[in-house]
Design an enzyme around this catalytic site. Structure first.
Site, mmCIF file in Angstrom:
data_model
loop_
_atom_site.group_PDB
_atom_site.id
_atom_site.type_symbol
_atom_site.label_atom_id
_atom_site.label_comp_id
_atom_site.label_asym_id
_atom_site.label_seq_id
_atom_site.Cartn_x
_atom_site.Cartn_y
_atom_site.Cartn_z
ATOM 1 N N ARG A 170 6.389 -1.174 -14.043
ATOM 2 C CA ARG A 170 5.269 -0.300 -13.456
ATOM 3 C C ARG A 170 6.142 1.193 -13.792
ATOM 4 N NH1 ARG A 170 3.348 -4.227 -9.750
ATOM 5 N NH2 ARG A 170 5.359 -4.120 -8.221
ATOM 6 N N PHE B 106 -7.240 -4.972 -14.232
ATOM 7 C CA PHE B 106 -6.657 -5.911 -13.196
ATOM 8 C C PHE B 106 -5.977 -5.346 -12.331
ATOM 9 C CE2 PHE B 106 -7.397 -7.823 -17.591
ATOM 10 C CZ PHE B 106 -8.456 -8.778 -17.412
ATOM 11 N N ASP C 279 -10.727 -3.923 -10.862
ATOM 12 C CA ASP C 279 -10.660 -5.661 -10.491
ATOM 13 C C ASP C 279 -11.644 -6.061 -10.003
ATOM 14 O OD1 ASP C 279 -7.535 -6.584 -9.742
ATOM 15 O OD2 ASP C 279 -9.278 -7.454 -8.666
ATOM 16 N N ASP D 38 -2.895 -6.150 -16.974
ATOM 17 C CA ASP D 38 -1.914 -6.688 -16.121
ATOM 18 C C ASP D 38 -2.824 -8.158 -15.603
ATOM 19 O OD1 ASP D 38 0.011 -8.026 -14.672
ATOM 20 O OD2 ASP D 38 -0.386 -6.407 -12.893
ATOM 21 N N CYS E 290 1.492 -13.217 -17.448
ATOM 22 C CA CYS E 290 2.223 -13.864 -16.595
ATOM 23 C C CYS E 290 2.170 -15.371 -16.631
ATOM 24 C CB CYS E 290 2.008 -13.140 -15.191
ATOM 25 S SG CYS E 290 0.485 -13.760 -14.639
#
Length: 400
Positions: free
Chosen positions: A214, A230, A252, A301, A341
């Site tokens: 970030r 996201f 989101d 993300d 991730c």
């Protein structure tokens, strides 16, 4: 109590021998002695060579999780205190400890346990039966250790509500360990303020693993128009906002996350430049493209699109689709920050998927940097599962 002895099959135990911490159910030849699930057992190779001791659980495919290579080592308070101390000393040297992950399971040699620190609150996630029995002792050690550094822990909340607990034959649980407290906790990270909902937020309430990723986008966002996909509770969007972006849109699919993100924007005095909308990113990106919208910076993300090897093919399609769409929305010479991730989405596969997306839309990518998870989520080279986050920043150029 004498511990049962588990003997491995000949040619098995490769993970253990290469420095890992797991023994799988199909690697075991025999078990001598009595035990209950969650008990400590001694592990021998097929020829009787001692390999260490760990806790066993016959409900789990990961049959044994190693605690020590020394079969004579007692797993007592002194042992746990040393493990916790090693973990905390490492964090003090490598990260901002205002909020950080203090225990990261196998990578801190406390398999199946995660402990995050948000200011003066600890959030605990216990994912294995053996460590579950030790968690309160470990928390007690950690409280004592932090107190020695002048950090008084106000409270502890347990978020052992992940589905993987079911694989261990355990119930999913959440709640206070000890006294109750306000579960909305204010933290500061990279100069940005957040309210972390440790009770109902995703996982332990906030994704600490992206802390320095970030921070890395801040330098790209001054005077920029930014799209953060996201966004969850707004973390990348707010880093862009605090860096001086002229407009940031965070997206989101969760209304709860968007409400929290909006509150976080107000907390930082950024509500005029950083706004949020509740929408499915897969639906939004084509809409923005059709409207001929362009951004200086686009951030992707997403949650893990795959949590098993069997669904990798669909995950690749998902990653390719969002990256392809995002590249079309980036101005010529603008920037794309994109990540995965998922442990199962390997570095090589993720890299090739982004490359395919760029070729499909005739974009040239100039790599600015490649990053992984923050150092408080250390990657233990012998434990592949500890390496999961891949994060790229690219400059996106038209083909010339």
């Amino acid at each position: 109590m004498s511990e049962a002895i588990v003997t491995l099959k000949k040619g098995e135990g490769r993970t253990l021998k290469s420095g890992g911490m797991w023994v799988f159910d199909n690697e075991i030849a025999s078990i001598m002695g009595s035990f209950h699930n969650g008990d400590m057992v001694i592990i021998h190779d097929f020829d009787g060579y001692p390999m260490g001791k760990g806790f066993i659980n016959q409900n789990s495919k990961i049959r044994i999780r190693l605690m020590t290579r020394n079969i004579k080592q007692e797993i007592d308070r002194a042992f746990l205190m040393q493990r916790v101390k090693d973990a905390w000393e490492y964090r003090k040297k490598t990260v901002d400890t205002g909020c950080c992950r203090i225990i990261f399971g196998e990578a801190d040699f406390l398999p199946g346990l995660v402990i995050d620190k948000f200011s003066d609150v600890l959030v605990v996630e216990s994912l294995a039966l053996g460590i579950d029995r030790l968690k309160e002792e470990i928390i007690s050690c950690l409280r004592k250790l932090l107190k020695e550094d002048g950090i008084i822990i106000k409270g502890v909340y347990e978020r052992s509500d992940a589905k993987v607990r079911l694989n261990e034959g355990m119930e999913r649980i959440k709640g206070f360990i000890g006294e109750e407290f306000d579960t909305n906790v204010e933290i500061i990270e990279n100069g940005v303020k957040y309210i972390v909902d440790v009770k109902d937020g995703q996982k332990t309430g906030f994704f600490l693993d992206q802390k320095y990723n970030r921070l890395s986008i801040q330098k790209l966002c001054k005077d920029a128009r930014v799209l953060d996909c996201f966004t969850h509770t707004g973390s990348f969007a707010l880093n862009a906002g605090i860096a001086g972006a002229r407009e940031v849109i965070g997206v989101d699919a969760s209304q709860l996350a968007i409400d929290q993100a909006t509150e976080n924007a107000k907390l930082n005095g950024l509500e005029k430049t950083v706004t949020f909308r509740c929408q499915d990113v897969f639906e939004l990106l084509p809409e923005l493209e059709k409207a001929q919208e362009k951004f200086d910076v686009v951030i992707l993300d997403p949650p893990a699109f795959t949590k098993s090897r069997s669904s990798i093919k669909n995950a690749v399609k998902g990653y390719r689709e969002i990256n392809l769409r995002a590249m079309k929305l980036v101005k010529d010479g603008g920037f794309l920050a994109t990540c995965s991730c998922s442990h199962f989405m390997s570095y090589e596969l993720f890299t090739e998927t982004i490359n395919q997306a760029a070729r499909n839309v005739h974009k040239r990518l100039r790599q600015v940097e490649f990053r992984t998870q923050a150092p408080d989520h250390p990657i233990l080279w012998a434990a592949d599962e500890s390496y999961y986050l891949k994060f790229y920043i690219f400059q996106v150029c038209e083909e010339r």
